[in-house]
Design a protein around this motif. Sequence first.
Motif, PDB file in Angstrom:
ATOM      1  N   LEU A  81       3.082  -1.261   4.198  1.00 49.75           N
ATOM      2  CA  LEU A  81       2.120  -0.171   4.351  1.00 49.75           C
ATOM      3  C   LEU A  81       2.814   1.171   4.515  1.00 49.75           C
ATOM      4  CD1 LEU A  81      -0.785   0.843   4.859  1.00 49.75           C
ATOM      5  CD2 LEU A  81      -0.486   0.168   7.263  1.00 49.75           C
ATOM      6  N   ALA A 101      -1.640  -1.357  -4.056  1.00 48.86           N
ATOM      7  CA  ALA A 101      -2.737  -0.410  -3.856  1.00 48.86           C
ATOM      8  C   ALA A 101      -2.086   0.949  -3.643  1.00 48.86           C
ATOM      9  CB  ALA A 101      -3.575  -0.806  -2.647  1.00 48.86           C
ATOM     10  N   GLN A 116       6.563   1.891  -5.469  1.00 47.97           N
ATOM     11  CA  GLN A 116       5.785   0.697  -5.827  1.00 47.97           C
ATOM     12  C   GLN A 116       6.564  -0.212  -6.769  1.00 47.97           C
ATOM     13  OE1 GLN A 116       1.912   1.147  -7.536  1.00 47.97           O
ATOM     14  NE2 GLN A 116       0.932   1.569  -5.578  1.00 47.97           N
ATOM     15  N   VAL A 122       0.877  -1.168   0.000  1.00 46.62           N
ATOM     16  CA  VAL A 122       0.000   0.000   0.000  1.00 46.62           C
ATOM     17  C   VAL A 122       0.918   1.221   0.000  1.00 46.62           C
ATOM     18  CG1 VAL A 122      -1.928   1.163   1.123  1.00 46.62           C
ATOM     19  CG2 VAL A 122      -1.650  -1.327   1.376  1.00 46.62           C
ATOM     20  N   ASP A 171       1.621   5.074  -2.272  1.00 50.61           N
ATOM     21  CA  ASP A 171       1.136   5.992  -3.301  1.00 50.61           C
ATOM     22  C   ASP A 171       2.223   6.467  -4.254  1.00 50.61           C
ATOM     23  OD1 ASP A 171       2.071   7.410  -0.950  1.00 50.61           O
ATOM     24  OD2 ASP A 171       1.367   9.240  -1.898  1.00 50.61           O
ATOM     25  N   LEU A 212      -0.685   8.246   3.333  1.00 49.91           N
ATOM     26  CA  LEU A 212      -1.424   7.906   2.118  1.00 49.91           C
ATOM     27  C   LEU A 212      -2.259   9.110   1.695  1.00 49.91           C
ATOM     28  CD1 LEU A 212      -2.538   4.338   3.217  1.00 49.91           C
ATOM     29  CD2 LEU A 212      -0.811   4.905   1.491  1.00 49.91           C
ATOM     30  N   GLU A 238      -8.178   1.610  -1.944  1.00 49.62           N
ATOM     31  CA  GLU A 238      -7.833   0.449  -2.774  1.00 49.62           C
ATOM     32  C   GLU A 238      -7.412  -0.730  -1.901  1.00 49.62           C
ATOM     33  OE1 GLU A 238      -4.943   1.197  -5.848  1.00 49.62           O
ATOM     34  OE2 GLU A 238      -6.016   2.979  -6.535  1.00 49.62           O
ATOM     35  N   ALA A 239      -6.652  -0.456  -0.858  1.00 43.67           N
ATOM     36  CA  ALA A 239      -6.219  -1.517   0.049  1.00 43.67           C
ATOM     37  C   ALA A 239      -7.420  -2.146   0.751  1.00 43.67           C
ATOM     38  CB  ALA A 239      -5.232  -0.972   1.075  1.00 43.67           C
ATOM     39  N   CYS A 246      -3.704   3.692  -2.455  1.00 44.29           N
ATOM     40  CA  CYS A 246      -4.363   4.473  -1.407  1.00 44.29           C
ATOM     41  C   CYS A 246      -5.069   3.518  -0.433  1.00 44.29           C
ATOM     42  CB  CYS A 246      -5.348   5.465  -2.010  1.00 44.29           C
ATOM     43  SG  CYS A 246      -6.714   4.705  -2.910  1.00 44.29           S
ATOM     44  N   ALA A 247      -5.533   4.080   0.668  1.00 45.16           N
ATOM     45  CA  ALA A 247      -6.198   3.267   1.689  1.00 45.16           C
ATOM     46  C   ALA A 247      -7.458   2.601   1.142  1.00 45.16           C
ATOM     47  CB  ALA A 247      -6.536   4.133   2.905  1.00 45.16           C
TER      48      ALA A 247
END
Length: 107
Positions: free
Chosen positions: A68, A47, A30, A23, A25, A72, A52-53, A49-50
Amino acid sequence: MTGLRSGTRGRPPGAVYGEVLCVEDDPVVQVLLGDVVRTAGGNYHAASCAREAEDLLGGGGDFDLILLDRRLPDGDGLLLLQAIKQHSDCPVVVLSAMDEIRAVEQH
């Protein structure tokens, strides 16, 4: 959860085989984390953002490890961590690029 497996069945020590959710952004981070996970033999899911997670986790996503981001775009990573821990015993590694460790410790 299946659990991370390391160095099993003649595979190299340190190799990781499992489902990893990142997770994060920042697209560059990523890509870097995805490369590391895949090189180690893991299956990488991202993901940005939160929300999407939460969708991935709520949609039956069975992860062996969650990476994580602390900050975010749509929320606080530590609040997401609390929500994750209410429903899962999956290990979570919190990542941060904050300048001061005190900012992380306060939360």
